[in-house]
Design a protein around this motif. Structure first.
Motif: not given
Length: 299
Positions: A137-141, A154-158, A161-163
């Motif tokens: 969550k923090i990486r996305l925010q 963005p680097k992380y799409r959702n 994908h971030a995980a």
């Protein structure tokens, strides 16, 4: 003559899951923007920008919407929604389990036992669900990209994908970065939260001479007790957020990260920085707990 109603059975794990999951989903949808603003405020010093940053949480929120679009307030929501059902199920079921273990021979549970049961529930949910959910969550925010510009990728799409990206680039244990601080935050949160709520509920029942309170009173008591946790452990949350935002470094231990981050905040930003984002965090957590307790008690 109407037949007597059968005695109500004890709530099952499925009841905890459905009640807590529904309440948690409503809480996330209503309150997630405040959590995004809180995270941006806590990470403010990490940004290098010539333009002066707004100091109030309303100013930060307006700036996010202005620069990145209104959907940016919901960055990381997928990670929260994905984890909210098991988190609420684990929180309430483990709290009730620990409370039963700590009850005396007559089945009575002291205030101290409620506090310890809350501590245990907080640690359990932190390890099982909250820590990896928070990292994602923090990486996305923290991503400062426009949600209205298709060219701004963005680097992380959702959340998924971030995980996967974090695990591939930094290893699976990165999802558990800050687990000790998260466990400390969640345990103090739930210990204070459950203790105040149970005590408020007992007082309200005694004063009104009733066995069950109306839903609106559960809502009010849940909101008041929910505000106590964030006030008691704001520095822990700020340090945890900074640690989870940073990319993992080889050979750096959890203790080294903790000491470095804490020292940098104190020396470079002052002790007030530990309480950055407290207002939106209280505004995020208090109504969320109010909704959660009201729905949980109703079900």
């Amino acid at each position: 003559m109407a037949a007597p109603k059968p005695a109500a059975s004890r709530p099952t794990l499925t009841t905890h899951l459905l009640a807590g999951g529904a309440a948690g989903l409503a809480e996330a949808l209503c309150c997630h923007p405040l959590d995004t603003i809180k995270v941006r405020m806590q990470l403010r010093s990490l940004r290098r920008s010539a333009a002066p940053a707004p100091k109030s949480f309303l100013g930060v929120g307006h700036r996010i919407v202005q620069r990145e679009g209104i959907r940016a307030l919901y960055k990381g929501l997928g990670a929260v929604v994905t984890g909210i059902v098991p988190k609420m199920a684990i929180r309430f079921s483990s709290f009730e389990m620990y409370k039963a273990w700590l009850a005396d021979d007559a089945g009575k549970v002291s205030t101290g036992a409620v506090f310890l049961a809350g501590l245990g529930a907080g640690v359990t949910e932190a390890v099982a669900v909250v820590t990896p959910m928070d990292v994602i969550k923090i990486r996305l925010q923290a991503q400062r990209h426009s949600t209205v510009d298709p060219m701004d990728v963005p680097k992380y799409r959702n959340a998924m994908h971030a995980a996967l990206t974090i695990v591939r680039e930094e290893g699976v244990m990165t999802l558990y970065k800050g687990v000790a601080l998260t466990a400390l935050r969640q345990s103090t949160n739930q210990a204070v939260n459950f203790t105040f709520y149970q005590e408020f509920k007992h007082v309200a029942r005694r004063m009104q001479g009733v066995d069950e309170l109306p839903s609106y009173q559960h809502l009010i008591l849940g909101g008041v007790s929910g505000a106590m946790g964030p006030i008691s452990n704001a520095p822990i949350d700020t340090i945890k957020t900074r640690i989870q935002k940073a990319t993992s470094l080889k050979g750096e231990s959890a203790w080294t990260r903790f000491v470095t981050v804490t020292r940098d905040i104190a020396q470079k930003e002052g002790y007030k920085a530990f309480y950055r984002g407290l207002t939106p965090r209280v505004l995020r957590v208090a109504p969320g707990q109010a909704i959660t307790f009201m729905v949980y008690e109703k079900v």
